[in-house]
Design a protein around this motif. Structure first.
Motif, short mmCIF file in Angstrom:
data_model
loop_
_atom_site.label_atom_id
_atom_site.label_comp_id
_atom_site.label_asym_id
_atom_site.label_seq_id
_atom_site.Cartn_x
_atom_site.Cartn_y
_atom_site.Cartn_z
N VAL A 237 -4.22 -9.23 -1.78
CA VAL A 237 -4.70 -8.07 -1.03
C VAL A 237 -5.09 -8.53 0.37
N LEU A 238 -4.54 -7.86 1.38
CA LEU A 238 -4.95 -8.09 2.76
C LEU A 238 -5.91 -6.96 3.13
N ILE A 239 -7.10 -7.34 3.61
CA ILE A 239 -8.17 -6.39 3.86
C ILE A 239 -8.36 -6.23 5.37
N LEU A 240 -8.15 -5.00 5.84
CA LEU A 240 -8.24 -4.69 7.27
C LEU A 240 -9.47 -3.85 7.55
N PRO A 241 -10.02 -3.97 8.77
CA PRO A 241 -11.12 -3.08 9.16
C PRO A 241 -10.64 -1.63 9.10
N GLY A 242 -11.56 -0.71 8.82
CA GLY A 242 -11.23 0.68 8.56
C GLY A 242 -10.33 1.38 9.55
N GLU A 243 -10.68 1.38 10.83
CA GLU A 243 -9.88 2.13 11.80
C GLU A 243 -8.47 1.56 11.91
N LEU A 244 -8.37 0.24 12.01
CA LEU A 244 -7.05 -0.39 12.06
C LEU A 244 -6.29 -0.18 10.76
N GLY A 245 -6.99 -0.28 9.64
CA GLY A 245 -6.36 -0.09 8.34
C GLY A 245 -5.80 1.31 8.17
N GLN A 246 -6.57 2.32 8.56
CA GLN A 246 -6.09 3.70 8.43
C GLN A 246 -4.90 3.95 9.35
N ALA A 247 -4.97 3.44 10.58
CA ALA A 247 -3.85 3.59 11.51
C ALA A 247 -2.62 2.86 10.99
N THR A 248 -2.83 1.70 10.37
CA THR A 248 -1.71 0.94 9.79
C THR A 248 -1.08 1.71 8.64
N LEU A 249 -1.91 2.29 7.79
CA LEU A 249 -1.38 3.09 6.68
C LEU A 249 -0.58 4.28 7.22
N ASP A 250 -1.07 4.92 8.26
CA ASP A 250 -0.34 6.04 8.86
C ASP A 250 1.05 5.60 9.32
N VAL A 251 1.13 4.44 9.96
CA VAL A 251 2.42 3.92 10.43
C VAL A 251 3.31 3.58 9.23
N LEU A 252 2.73 2.91 8.21
CA LEU A 252 3.52 2.56 7.02
C LEU A 252 4.11 3.79 6.35
N MET A 253 3.35 4.88 6.31
CA MET A 253 3.84 6.11 5.66
C MET A 253 5.03 6.69 6.43
N LEU A 254 5.12 6.40 7.71
CA LEU A 254 6.27 6.84 8.50
C LEU A 254 7.48 5.92 8.29
N LEU A 255 7.19 4.63 8.05
CA LEU A 255 8.26 3.64 7.94
C LEU A 255 8.87 3.53 6.54
N LEU A 256 8.04 3.75 5.51
CA LEU A 256 8.48 3.48 4.15
C LEU A 256 8.44 4.74 3.29
N ASP A 257 9.37 4.82 2.36
CA ASP A 257 9.31 5.90 1.39
C ASP A 257 8.07 5.75 0.52
N LYS A 258 7.78 4.50 0.15
CA LYS A 258 6.63 4.25 -0.72
C LYS A 258 6.07 2.86 -0.42
N PRO A 259 4.91 2.82 0.25
CA PRO A 259 4.28 1.50 0.43
C PRO A 259 3.64 1.05 -0.87
N GLY A 260 3.21 -0.19 -0.91
CA GLY A 260 2.49 -0.69 -2.07
C GLY A 260 1.12 -0.06 -2.15
#
Length: 154
Positions: free
Chosen positions: A45-68
């Motif tokens: 598990v890679l643990i990111l600070p909240g704001e960066l983590g949420q923004a990263t998840l938003d980008v991943l949801m655009l890039l991938l059909d299904k992230p981990g």
């Protein structure tokens, strides 16, 4: 109501426990709805600070059909991204913590509300993990978005 795939997600998660059956049995009956599971076997598990983590998840949801799978702690101050085992020991990044072999993490029961940690992306039970290279690219894009947002608000 049971969320589809909960049983396979639970089985996939508890497979890393020293005694999977006992872990599942206790987890299902736990009033807190959480258990401790060892990282580094099927996933890190890679643990990111909240704001960066949420923004990263938003980008991943655009890039991938299904992230981990992705966890958030109480207040979303940290997000944990499930990646292939061994990633945490090789990851270099300011402000990013890694949970790999020898580390235990708090994991909520899939689909059950808890007072703290929760799933933002549930495990699919098939072992889908986020590719570290894709996660890194998403983090770079997210960091640029966070910096741009801060520039507009200051």
């Amino acid at each position: 109501m049971t969320i589809p795939g909960t049983k396979t997600a639970v089985e996939w998660l508890v497979a890393v426990a020293p005694d999977p059956e006992a872990c599942r049995f206790e987890w299902e009956r736990s009033p807190l709805g959480v258990t401790l599971l060892p990282a580094g076997r099927r996933w890190d598990v890679l643990i990111l600070p909240g704001e960066l983590g949420q923004a990263t998840l938003d980008v991943l949801m655009l890039l991938l059909d299904k992230p981990g799978p992705v966890l958030a702690d109480f207040g979303d101050s940290r997000l944990g991204f499930f990646v292939p085992p061994g990633t945490a020991s090789r990851w270099l990044g300011t402000g990013v913590r890694g949970a790999g072999r020898g580390t235990w993490i708090v994991v909520p029961y899939p689909g059950r509300a808890t007072g703290g940690v929760r799933w933002l992306v549930l495990p699919d039970g098939e072992g889908t993990l986020t590719d570290p290279a894709v996660l890194e690219l998403a983090m770079h894009e997210a960091a640029a978005c966070v910096v741009a947002k801060e520039g507009r608000t200051s």
